[in-house]
Design a protein around this motif. Structure first.
Motif, PDB file in Angstrom:
ATOM      1  N   THR A  26     -75.742  -8.419 -81.501  1.00 48.17           N
ATOM      2  CA  THR A  26     -76.345  -9.746 -81.271  1.00 48.17           C
ATOM      3  C   THR A  26     -77.160  -9.749 -79.987  1.00 48.17           C
ATOM      4  N   MET A  27     -76.561  -9.175 -78.945  1.00 47.11           N
ATOM      5  CA  MET A  27     -77.227  -9.087 -77.640  1.00 47.11           C
ATOM      6  C   MET A  27     -78.526  -8.291 -77.764  1.00 47.11           C
ATOM      7  N   PHE A  28     -78.463  -7.186 -78.462  1.00 48.43           N
ATOM      8  CA  PHE A  28     -79.625  -6.303 -78.645  1.00 48.43           C
ATOM      9  C   PHE A  28     -80.713  -6.979 -79.477  1.00 48.43           C
ATOM     10  N   MET A  29     -80.292  -7.596 -80.597  1.00 49.91           N
ATOM     11  CA  MET A  29     -81.234  -8.251 -81.511  1.00 49.91           C
ATOM     12  C   MET A  29     -81.946  -9.429 -80.827  1.00 49.91           C
ATOM     13  N   ALA A  30     -81.181 -10.234 -80.070  1.00 46.81           N
ATOM     14  CA  ALA A  30     -81.776 -11.398 -79.399  1.00 46.81           C
ATOM     15  C   ALA A  30     -82.771 -10.959 -78.339  1.00 46.81           C
ATOM     16  N   GLY A  31     -82.456  -9.867 -77.617  1.00 44.84           N
ATOM     17  CA  GLY A  31     -83.372  -9.363 -76.590  1.00 44.84           C
ATOM     18  C   GLY A  31     -84.685  -8.890 -77.175  1.00 44.84           C
ATOM     19  N   ILE A  32     -84.624  -8.186 -78.312  1.00 49.68           N
ATOM     20  CA  ILE A  32     -85.855  -7.702 -78.949  1.00 49.68           C
ATOM     21  C   ILE A  32     -86.668  -8.879 -79.502  1.00 49.68           C
ATOM     22  N   SER A  33     -85.988  -9.821 -80.188  1.00 46.48           N
ATOM     23  CA  SER A  33     -86.706 -10.950 -80.798  1.00 46.48           C
ATOM     24  C   SER A  33     -87.395 -11.813 -79.743  1.00 46.48           C
ATOM     25  N   ALA A  34     -86.759 -11.965 -78.564  1.00 39.04           N
ATOM     26  CA  ALA A  34     -87.343 -12.787 -77.499  1.00 39.04           C
ATOM     27  C   ALA A  34     -88.657 -12.192 -77.007  1.00 39.04           C
ATOM     28  N   ASN A  35     -88.803 -10.866 -77.107  1.00 40.88           N
ATOM     29  CA  ASN A  35     -90.040 -10.223 -76.655  1.00 40.88           C
ATOM     30  C   ASN A  35     -91.199 -10.423 -77.634  1.00 40.88           C
ATOM     31  N   TYR A  36     -90.885 -10.805 -78.872  1.00 38.87           N
ATOM     32  CA  TYR A  36     -91.939 -11.043 -79.863  1.00 38.87           C
ATOM     33  C   TYR A  36     -92.264 -12.534 -79.995  1.00 38.87           C
ATOM     34  N   GLU A  37     -91.444 -13.388 -79.381  1.00 38.94           N
ATOM     35  CA  GLU A  37     -91.559 -14.826 -79.607  1.00 38.94           C
ATOM     36  C   GLU A  37     -92.593 -15.450 -78.655  1.00 38.94           C
ATOM     37  N   TYR A  38     -93.301 -16.484 -79.130  1.00 37.24           N
ATOM     38  CA  TYR A  38     -94.280 -17.192 -78.296  1.00 37.24           C
ATOM     39  C   TYR A  38     -93.906 -18.648 -78.049  1.00 37.24           C
ATOM     40  N   ASP A  39     -92.859 -19.139 -78.687  1.00 39.69           N
ATOM     41  CA  ASP A  39     -92.400 -20.514 -78.475  1.00 39.69           C
ATOM     42  C   ASP A  39     -91.487 -20.534 -77.244  1.00 39.69           C
ATOM     43  N   LEU A  40     -91.847 -21.331 -76.234  1.00 37.41           N
ATOM     44  CA  LEU A  40     -91.124 -21.323 -74.957  1.00 37.41           C
ATOM     45  C   LEU A  40     -89.637 -21.613 -75.146  1.00 37.41           C
ATOM     46  N   LYS A  41     -89.314 -22.660 -75.919  1.00 41.52           N
ATOM     47  CA  LYS A  41     -87.907 -23.026 -76.088  1.00 41.52           C
ATOM     48  C   LYS A  41     -87.147 -21.973 -76.880  1.00 41.52           C
ATOM     49  N   LYS A  42     -87.819 -21.344 -77.855  1.00 44.64           N
ATOM     50  CA  LYS A  42     -87.116 -20.328 -78.645  1.00 44.64           C
ATOM     51  C   LYS A  42     -86.837 -19.072 -77.823  1.00 44.64           C
ATOM     52  N   ILE A  43     -87.730 -18.743 -76.883  1.00 47.23           N
ATOM     53  CA  ILE A  43     -87.468 -17.593 -75.996  1.00 47.23           C
ATOM     54  C   ILE A  43     -86.192 -17.849 -75.191  1.00 47.23           C
ATOM     55  N   ILE A  44     -86.069 -19.082 -74.658  1.00 45.41           N
ATOM     56  CA  ILE A  44     -84.878 -19.413 -73.861  1.00 45.41           C
ATOM     57  C   ILE A  44     -83.636 -19.450 -74.759  1.00 45.41           C
ATOM     58  N   ALA A  45     -83.794 -19.937 -76.008  1.00 48.47           N
ATOM     59  CA  ALA A  45     -82.665 -19.960 -76.948  1.00 48.47           C
ATOM     60  C   ALA A  45     -82.200 -18.543 -77.267  1.00 48.47           C
ATOM     61  N   LEU A  46     -83.156 -17.629 -77.447  1.00 51.40           N
ATOM     62  CA  LEU A  46     -82.783 -16.239 -77.739  1.00 51.40           C
ATOM     63  C   LEU A  46     -82.135 -15.581 -76.524  1.00 51.40           C
ATOM     64  N   SER A  47     -82.536 -15.988 -75.317  1.00 54.19           N
ATOM     65  CA  SER A  47     -81.860 -15.457 -74.126  1.00 54.19           C
ATOM     66  C   SER A  47     -80.417 -15.978 -74.071  1.00 54.19           C
ATOM     67  N   THR A  48     -80.199 -17.237 -74.499  1.00 58.56           N
ATOM     68  CA  THR A  48     -78.832 -17.771 -74.607  1.00 58.56           C
ATOM     69  C   THR A  48     -78.018 -16.947 -75.584  1.00 58.56           C
ATOM     70  N   LEU A  49     -78.626 -16.612 -76.724  1.00 58.88           N
ATOM     71  CA  LEU A  49     -77.947 -15.806 -77.739  1.00 58.88           C
ATOM     72  C   LEU A  49     -77.560 -14.446 -77.177  1.00 58.88           C
ATOM     73  N   SER A  50     -78.458 -13.858 -76.400  1.00 53.26           N
ATOM     74  CA  SER A  50     -78.186 -12.571 -75.766  1.00 53.26           C
ATOM     75  C   SER A  50     -76.999 -12.678 -74.805  1.00 53.26           C
ATOM     76  N   GLN A  51     -76.965 -13.737 -73.988  1.00 49.33           N
ATOM     77  CA  GLN A  51     -75.860 -13.904 -73.035  1.00 49.33           C
ATOM     78  C   GLN A  51     -74.541 -14.216 -73.740  1.00 49.33           C
ATOM     79  N   LEU A  52     -74.617 -14.928 -74.882  1.00 48.39           N
ATOM     80  CA  LEU A  52     -73.401 -15.169 -75.670  1.00 48.39           C
ATOM     81  C   LEU A  52     -72.845 -13.862 -76.209  1.00 48.39           C
ATOM     82  N   GLY A  53     -73.758 -12.972 -76.644  1.00 50.29           N
ATOM     83  CA  GLY A  53     -73.317 -11.642 -77.083  1.00 50.29           C
ATOM     84  C   GLY A  53     -72.622 -10.896 -75.957  1.00 50.29           C
ATOM     85  N   LEU A  54     -73.157 -11.022 -74.734  1.00 48.06           N
ATOM     86  CA  LEU A  54     -72.548 -10.386 -73.565  1.00 48.06           C
ATOM     87  C   LEU A  54     -71.141 -10.936 -73.319  1.00 48.06           C
TER      88      LEU A  54
END
Length: 579
Positions: free
Chosen positions: A257-285
């Motif tokens: 989950t942590m790995f997938m969210a980190g990669i997806s955040a690098n492809y995303e252009y929506d500001l809120k979704k980038i922050i949401a994916l960073s939340t997902l990454s930290q939840l995985g941590l």
């Protein structure tokens, strides 16, 4: 508007006072090593008792302090952010219901009151996600609600299974039943419930979709309440779960989950979704370090993450307001020149997320990564941890390049201002906490210091991957069109990575669509089909036919039929005698 204003301020002052009170209680409880367990009887009928229980210890008080502090800032911020909203009272009441559900979940040692808080979070989050009443919000709300219902069903199964123990106070059964297969079964169900609420693979797709909610709600939901409920539940159940093989599977899934969210955040252009994916990454941590048995570290990171992530969402809300409600980061740029105070908050929260030394995120993240290094784990988990740390730096630097350094691309005439003092005051409270809360908590909640001895290269590994992520983020952000065209050669791979490994499609069109379609067929064929034909409609037709016959007999001189019947019986009788 004055009435709305007063409700905002009353809620803000009450929650702020509540958080300060919880802080003093928590310090007293830690100093005296106290726990208060309260239980009162609601109904007593023969041998059956229905009781309400509350558990107050340093952990629940500390978490309540953080939830109420962030909530008070969010409500104060909403006064300005939602100022054009006609029904601001309704919004504030929904947020307060959300906070009450979370507090009920935090202080409950009883699985039934946990379900009340758990379901309250799910229901109110659905109401908040569909708040803007458009098709995108409705779809996101349905995906959120249906994904969370899976966890609710598992909690209900735990309740029915715990009837065998004579009480629903799970807190009494955690320490002495390691080899009890029934308790292990309960543990597996608790883990699956927590995975749905904290959006681990394969339930991750609802978390970015929930960004359809207003930004203050996102700041509250994705920092300290809804998504952390699963992590908090596993921290409470940690003594029971530590020997389960399911925990090993959770370690793998949360690492992915942590790995997938980190990669997806690098492809995303929506500001809120980038922050949401960073939340997902930290939840995985958090989930992964929890599944290694270090519940205190997971709780530490949960609290530090709550502060800077709430601040990050608030800054994003200000930026979206400035950009005429546009969320695409490609239109943004040069913001540090026009809104310096908001940019200061945004950069500090971003750097705290990366784990830059002496900010809040550093104390928890660095400790977690060094404990992973000390643990007896395989190369895959080690790789997932450190690569995901590099990806965090990668998407953060990319975001800062797009927002702060690149050129402004939206309008030729613009008026960006940084003088909304209501928003700034609430952000500065969280800014102060993001600066000091890491060191403050590391002194307060660890009863003994973690002593970590590592070779120099391993000790510097965090810095190596952070610098690599920083360089990659800078290079990717400055790519010209010729370099970007090379990505077209790997278009299929890029599509797979940026769409969260096709998980939204699987959740929406696979599971949810299948079950909804199945439900529609069941309603059509059984509820409105066979059962209608043979129960409701069928009985109606039978009774209708009988009433037609009886009315025909009654209206058409019943005596004639009676005489003819008697005559017919006499003829039959005579024929029998003659024979």
């Amino acid at each position: 508007m004055n009435k709305n204003f007063s409700i905002c301020f009353i809620s803000f002052f009450f929650l702020f006072f509540f958080s300060i009170m919880n802080f003093f209680f928590m310090t007293y409880f830690i100093m005296h090593n106290m726990v208060i367990f309260m239980e009162w009887e609601l109904i007593s009928f023969n041998s059956m008792n229905i009781v309400m229980s509350i558990l107050l210890d340093w952990m629940s008080l500390l978490f309540m302090m953080f939830v109420s502090l962030i909530s008070s800032c969010v409500i104060f911020y909403s006064k300005s952010y939602m100022s054009s909203e006609l029904n601001l009272n309704r919004f504030i009441i929904l947020v307060l219901m959300f906070i009450m559900s979370m507090i009920l979940l935090i202080i409950s040692p009883n699985i039934i009151s946990i379900l009340l808080g758990w379901d309250g979070l799910g229901l109110v989050s659905y109401c908040l996600v569909i708040y803007y009443q458009n098709w995108k919000s409705f779809n996101a709300g349905m995906l959120t609600a249906l994904s969370n219902r899976i966890g609710d069903v598992f909690i209900l199964m735990v309740i029915s299974w715990m009837v065998n123990y004579g009480s629903w106070n799970y807190i009494f059964y955690l320490n002495f039943m390691f080899n009890d297969y029934e308790m292990n079964f309960i543990g597996v169900m608790i883990i699956i419930a927590a995975m749905t609420k904290s959006a681990q693979i394969p339930f991750s797709s609802w978390l970015p979709a929930a960004m359809a909610a207003p930004t203050p709600v996102s700041a509250l939901v994705h920092s300290s309440t809804l998504v952390t409920a699963g992590v908090y539940l596993l921290i409470r159940f940690n003594d029971l779960l530590i020997n389960l093989y399911m925990f090993k599977l959770l370690l793998l899934l949360s690492g992915l989950t942590m790995f997938m969210a980190g990669i997806s955040a690098n492809y995303e252009y929506d500001l809120k979704k980038i922050i949401a994916l960073s939340t997902l990454s930290q939840l995985g941590l958090m989930m992964s370090i929890l599944s290694m048995g270090m519940a205190d570290l997971a709780f530490f990171h949960l609290l530090t993450h709550a502060m800077f992530k709430a601040l990050l969402f608030m800054c994003a809300g200000v930026v979206i307001h400035m950009m005429s409600d546009n969320q695409d980061i490609r239109y943004m740029g040069g913001l540090s020149l026009y809104i310096p105070l908001t940019s200061l908050c945004l950069n500090i929260s971003n750097l705290s997320l990366c784990g830059i030394p002496f900010l809040a995120g550093f104390y928890s993240k660095d400790l977690i990564l060094e404990m992973v290094m000390m643990s007896n784990l395989n190369m895959l988990i080690f790789y997932l941890y450190y690569f995901s740390t590099g990806l965090t730096m990668f998407y953060t630097i990319r975001l800062m390049m797009y927002l702060m350094i690149n050129d402004y691309n939206l309008l030729s005439i613009y008026n960006l201002y940084d003088e909304d003092y209501i928003m700034l005051k609430s952000m500065f409270i969280l800014l102060f906490m993001s600066l000091v809360v890491g060191s403050f908590l590391s002194w307060m909640i660890f009863f003994y210091p973690y002593m970590i001895y590592l070779p120099m290269n391993l000790k510097l590994m965090v810095i190596y991957v952070s610098i690599m992520g920083l360089i990659m983020g800078y290079l990717i952000s400055n790519m010209n069109i010729n370099s970007l065209n090379k990505f077209m050669k790997t278009y299929s791979l890029s599509l797979f990575l940026c769409l969260m490994w096709f998980m939204p499609n699987l959740s929406t069109y696979g599971l949810n669509y299948f079950f909804l379609k199945f439900g529609q067929k069941m309603i059509k064929n059984i509820d409105m089909g066979w059962s209608e034909l043979y129960s409701g409609q069928g009985m109606f037709n039978i009774i209708k036919n009988y009433s037609i016959i009886s009315s025909f007999l009654l209206m058409n001189n019943f005596k004639v039929y009676l005489y003819s019947f008697i005559l017919w019986m006499m003829i039959m009788f005579l024929m029998i005698i003659m024979n």
